[in-house]
Design an enzyme around this catalytic site. Structure first.
Site, PDB file in Angstrom:
ATOM      1  N   ASP A  35       5.500  -7.530   5.489  1.00 17.28           N
ATOM      2  CA  ASP A  35       5.479  -8.662   4.554  1.00 17.28           C
ATOM      3  C   ASP A  35       6.481  -8.459   3.420  1.00 17.28           C
ATOM      4  OD1 ASP A  35       3.617 -10.168   5.903  1.00 17.28           O
ATOM      5  OD2 ASP A  35       1.906  -9.375   4.794  1.00 17.28           O
ATOM      6  N   LYS A  63       8.419   0.872   5.331  1.00 21.01           N
ATOM      7  CA  LYS A  63       7.251   1.657   4.934  1.00 21.01           C
ATOM      8  C   LYS A  63       5.987   1.057   5.509  1.00 21.01           C
ATOM      9  CE  LYS A  63       4.486   0.217   2.483  1.00 21.01           C
ATOM     10  NZ  LYS A  63       3.597  -0.525   1.586  1.00 21.01           N
ATOM     11  N   THR A  64       5.136   1.869   6.101  1.00 23.57           N
ATOM     12  CA  THR A  64       3.726   1.543   6.364  1.00 23.57           C
ATOM     13  C   THR A  64       3.121   2.625   7.234  1.00 23.57           C
ATOM     14  OG1 THR A  64       2.120   0.039   7.389  1.00 23.57           O
ATOM     15  CG2 THR A  64       4.320   0.003   8.286  1.00 23.57           C
ATOM     16  N   ASP A  96       0.600   2.232   8.980  1.00 20.02           N
ATOM     17  CA  ASP A  96       0.048   1.600  10.182  1.00 20.02           C
ATOM     18  C   ASP A  96       0.974   1.722  11.382  1.00 20.02           C
ATOM     19  OD1 ASP A  96      -2.092   0.912   8.666  1.00 20.02           O
ATOM     20  OD2 ASP A  96      -1.732  -1.242   8.677  1.00 20.02           O
ATOM     21  N   ARG A 125       1.073  -5.869  -4.909  1.00 25.00           N
ATOM     22  CA  ARG A 125       1.101  -6.743  -3.739  1.00 25.00           C
ATOM     23  C   ARG A 125       1.559  -8.165  -4.073  1.00 25.00           C
ATOM     24  NH1 ARG A 125      -1.000  -4.297   0.689  1.00 25.00           N
ATOM     25  NH2 ARG A 125      -2.305  -2.453   0.368  1.00 25.00           N
ATOM     26  N   GLY A 143       0.807  -1.213   0.000  1.00 25.56           N
ATOM     27  CA  GLY A 143       0.000   0.000   0.000  1.00 25.56           C
ATOM     28  C   GLY A 143       0.840   1.262   0.000  1.00 25.56           C
TER      29      GLY A 143
END
Length: 552
Positions: free
Chosen positions: A176, A202-203, A205, A145, A81
């Site tokens: 992941d 990266k994220t 979240d 993805r 994402g």
């Protein structure tokens, strides 16, 4: 191409680098740290990564360079994402490679890992790169993805790298994606391909972090974007004084985004999934907790409020998790076709009633009908309920409305309850990066080039001391295997990077816990406003509340 004034100005922004990276790539040396081991399951992880396990952490310092003078041909991939700042990782990587030698080449593989497998690429040059400096999104090469996890994929990747004369691949992604980077690095080393693999954290979240990786990029910008919107809603709520706003924010497995948004805006309610799980809270208990705030505020004449709901919170409610598991089992195989063939919801309801245990059906039966139906929407590729499709903000407002109705019948509640619903997710993933993320991401990319030039593989680009000004940041690298453990995935034991959940004994949560009872009753809203790019450093270069509290 027509561009906005802000876009034009951001192209010209010069990201700040850590002090030791400003000396010039030919004056940066490597300082070796201690050997590492995985966070858990050490013997198993070691056996799976014999060529890349146990390597030393490293830090870059000013000194005589040990970097290779050879020409560097590097491939880069955006995976998973979107997160603000991804473009700057690529820009920093490009600039560092070109600073070392104009002959160095950066190849961008399009649309994620599949671009590497399909050999779909672009060779970057100054004109191409300059259009994306300090901008949001992943549209520079796109993302995807596709997972790199099979021997066949690895062989194709090695062949593509050989075709281009590549000596390294940089994978920009989350937990992941960087797990895949570690596995790919091990394959490349085991087969003596000469191809290094470096990751970048990266994220939005915020769950890709530990004592070494202090923050994943994009978290700063996304949470500031959400906090601006939540602050705007709080101000509207305090102006209209007649609505309760239930706001779902992104964060499937961890509640870092919700917690940071709460620290920035001080809403009346913020659920933390990790606490819900630790206390084994039921849906009814959560609804009562929110209803208590509604009732107390109504007693003060305040029939309005704001509640923040993490995206994945329902999965952390034990009774709801059990319900999901039973539904997955109920609709396994041919039963799914039998269920889908039923023409009416009434018939489907009876099918569900007969197929669930008494305990799970009682949980199912208290859900609003629209939420019941959402549990039976399109399944994921493994045939499971897609929990992220559940409108948990509407679920909890409906449960609260039922609680308040009961209280009104008992005469304990005399207020008004008018809920409104919001979901903030995509609004934050591609925003113009904050100065912090623009600087941090550029540094991550620049640093990744140095890791490559100094011969490292299976490492995550690491920038630390992030609560200080950028000049005091520390650059280096950490073996990805240090973050890994063994988890059960799709019926198999797999080596994966452990997700970092909200620590209930950590300073950010403790600050929130110490203040939330007051916020639940009082109108203590904060209005952080829009992200500022130009002006005083104390306004423009702020880190997140989470990072500040963690490093106090």
């Amino acid at each position: 191409m027509t561009i906005s004034p802000l876009q034009k100005a951001r192209y010209q922004y010069e990201p700040k680098l850590p002090g030791m990276l400003r000396s010039g790539v030919d004056k940066i040396a490597v300082k070796e740290g201690e050997p590492t081991q995985s966070v858990a399951d050490q013997e198993t992880i070691k056996s799976l990564f014999p060529n890349t396990y146990g390597k030393n952490e490293i830090t870059f310092v000013e000194g005589e360079s040990t970097a290779s003078p050879d020409k560097q041909v590097v491939g880069v991939i955006l995976s998973g994402g979107q997160a603000p700042g991804g473009h700057n990782v690529i820009c920093g990587l490009y600039d560092a490679l070109k600073a070392a030698s104009p002959e160095n080449v950066l190849i961008g593989f399009k649309n994620g890992p599949s671009g590497l497998i399909d050999d779909d690429f672009v060779v970057f040059d100054d004109e191409f790169i300059d259009k994306y400096r300090n901008t949001g999104g992943f549209d520079i090469i796109g993302s995807g993805r596709t997972k790199l996890e099979t021997e066949e994929q690895f062989k194709v990747a090695a062949d593509v790298a050989k075709k281009h004369g590549m000596n390294a691949i940089v994978i920009i992604g989350g937990d992941d994606s960087n797990t895949n980077a570690a596995v790919l690095a091990e394959y490349m080393a085991a087969h003596d391909t000469g191809v290094q693999v470096i990751g970048a954290p990266k994220t939005i979240d915020g769950d890709l972090k530990n004592d070494d990786i202090e923050a994943s990029f994009g978290f700063d910008t996304a949470t500031k974007t959400y906090a601006e919107l939540i602050g705007n809603i709080e101000r509207d709520a305090n102006s209209a004084k007649k609505y309760w706003h239930f706001i779902k924010v992104m964060g499937r497995s961890a509640s870092h985004v919700a917690l940071e948004a709460a620290l920035q805006t001080q809403p009346n309610i913020c659920l933390i999934s990790e606490e819900v799980a630790a206390k084994k809270m039921s849906l009814s208990e959560i609804a009562d907790y929110i209803a208590d705030s509604v009732e107390k505020r109504a007693a003060n004449g305040d029939n309005f409020g704001v509640a923040i709901i993490p995206e994945g919170v329902v999965e952390f409610v034990p009774e709801f998790s059990a319900l999901i598991a039973e539904i997955n089992e109920l609709l396994a195989g041919a039963k799914a076709d039998e269920f889908n063939a039923l023409p009416t919801w009434k018939e489907k309801y009876e099918f569900i009633k007969n197929g669930l245990t008494k305990e799970s059906f009682e949980v199912f039966d208290i859900l609003p009908e629209n939420i019941q139906q959402q549990l039976f929407l399109e399944r994921d590729p493994h045939g499971n309920v897609q929990v992220s499709l559940i409108e948990s903000e509407k679920l909890f407002s409906a449960l609260v409305a039922n609680k308040l109705k009961e209280r009104k019948e008992k005469g304990t509640y005399k207020g008004k309850f008018s809920p409104l619903h919001h979901f903030f997710g995509y609004e934050g993933r591609c925003a113009f990066p904050s100065n912090f993320d623009a600087d941090y991401c550029y540094s991550l990319g620049y640093n990744a080039a140095l890791l490559i030039q100094n011969g490292f593989t299976g490492y995550l680009s690491k920038i630390s001391n992030l609560s200080k000004p950028a000049a005091e940041w520390v650059a280096g690298g950490m073996p990805i295997t240090k973050m890994m453990n063994i988890e059960r995935r799709h019926g198999e034991d797999k080596p994966v990077i452990r997700k970092a959940l909200v620590e209930l004994d950590g300073k950010p949560f403790q600050f929130f816990a110490d203040n939330r009872d007051n916020w639940a009753v009082e109108t203590a809203y904060l209005y952080p406003g829009a992200i500022q790019y130009y002006g005083p450093e104390e306004v423009c270069d702020l880190t997140t509340k989470t990072l500040k509290l963690e490093q106090e």
